[in-house]
Design an enzyme around this catalytic site. Sequence first.
Site, mmCIF file in Angstrom:
data_model
loop_
_atom_site.group_PDB
_atom_site.id
_atom_site.type_symbol
_atom_site.label_atom_id
_atom_site.label_comp_id
_atom_site.label_asym_id
_atom_site.label_seq_id
_atom_site.Cartn_x
_atom_site.Cartn_y
_atom_site.Cartn_z
ATOM 1 N N LYS A 106 -11.488 -16.505 15.022
ATOM 2 C CA LYS A 106 -10.640 -16.220 16.188
ATOM 3 C C LYS A 106 -9.705 -15.087 15.832
ATOM 4 C CE LYS A 106 -10.142 -18.068 20.314
ATOM 5 N NZ LYS A 106 -11.263 -18.670 21.059
ATOM 6 N N ASP A 146 -11.622 -13.281 25.029
ATOM 7 C CA ASP A 146 -10.766 -14.468 25.089
ATOM 8 C C ASP A 146 -9.668 -14.137 26.104
ATOM 9 O OD1 ASP A 146 -10.592 -17.038 23.141
ATOM 10 O OD2 ASP A 146 -8.577 -16.497 23.750
#
Length: 416
Positions: A106, A146
């Site tokens: 991430k 995202d």
Amino acid sequence: MTEELNPLKIVAKQMKEACDELDLNPGVYEILKEPQQFIEVSFPVLMDDGYVKTFKGFRAQHNNALGPYKGGIRFHPDVYGDEVKALSTWMTVKCAIMKVPYGGGKGGVVVDPRELSQGELQRLTRSFIEQIAPMIGPEKDIPAPDVNTNAQVMAWMTDEFSRLRGYPALGVVTGKPLNYGGALGRNEATSRGCVFTAVEGANKIGLDLEGATVAIQGFGNVGSHAGIIIEELGAKVIAISDVYGGIYNPDGLSAKKVAEQVEETGSVVDFPGSEPINNDDLLELECDILIPAAIENQLTSKNADRIKTKIVVEGANGPTTPEADRILTEKGVLVIPDILANAGGVTVSYFEWVQNNYGFYWTEEETNERLRDMMIDAFNDVYDMHEEKQIRMRDAAYLVAIQRIADAMEIRGWLG
Ligand code: NAD
């Protein structure tokens, strides 16, 4: 921030409980409790006023026992290191549940993209990729969209990485535009995946999808496509909400027509032939399937007792608090957890990467069929664990994932 609210502590606790339940070698938790790599970078961006400003960014690479790291990059003013580390851990779990051959990653950049011009946004994206280029790549770590990042941002990232490498490297990032290596079906993949799990869940509890009533909270990318797809399968969407309010019609709304209205007006409110309903009442409606597809912490200890659905399909991330999950499960509601229900997106991201690496592209039907097979398998793996151990679906999902990761670490010799 208190210890209990620190997302890294929360995910480490979930990992520990799963490792204990599975009675694993203590080395498994030792390795999984934090990311293998984490970097914080500060990088320069030339602003439109002619001055350089530096921005802060992060990339966490949680675990690559099962394959390269994979996970989105968000642009948000509040993003911070522990959050990125925790989100990378959840990606490891999600990929393992789906048997997608990746580990979790991430990333984030501390920025409010609404304050940047398009030129500044492009330069910021390229500069961040330049900073993290040594740690990413199609066989190493594959970012994706995202919060506040989209297909355009993915195109700039891929282009920058390819420029630095000196050859086209389409497989470095997924979620790209269709005319630049993107996959057909990616846009609806999360919703389609949700609906596949809803269908499986309905089969398990003997619910006929034909005429089954559905309520959907949140009508953005995930909620709108989920509504349209589940309607195509014969279910009746009776209530829909968004941040502005909700609409209700016990005889059924047309999710497709509501989506057309949202395109025009920006909201579901005042849909012809519907009655208004607020978000709280929508969640407590009597229905067969409830799809929270908006934000986190919507089903809580305060309303869980009053929820009157048979299946909760978590389209959103974290819509159910742990206490509500316990109450709902005790009431006999089948809660299909986010890490399973909304994993269709990462699965089709994997398909995009496969196609980029092969240089051979599939039809949308092929994508949807493969997605269906993988969602059904994952659902059944989790459901079987839930039945076998008599535990919640969410706990079962963790056990399935962690067992797979532990097996890979064992066979690779990481545990001694
Ligand atoms: P989106 O921004 O397209 O849509 C969000 C929807 O929720 C909008 O209709 C908005 O009006 C509504 N909403 C926001 N706050 C609300 C509130 N307080 N009450 C009721 N409705 C509210 O977002 P999305 O891409 O559809 O994502 C929704 C959720 O699904 C998020 O939790 C996201 O993390 C998760 N998710 C999305 C994907 C994906 O592929 N898009 C994948 C996995 C998980």
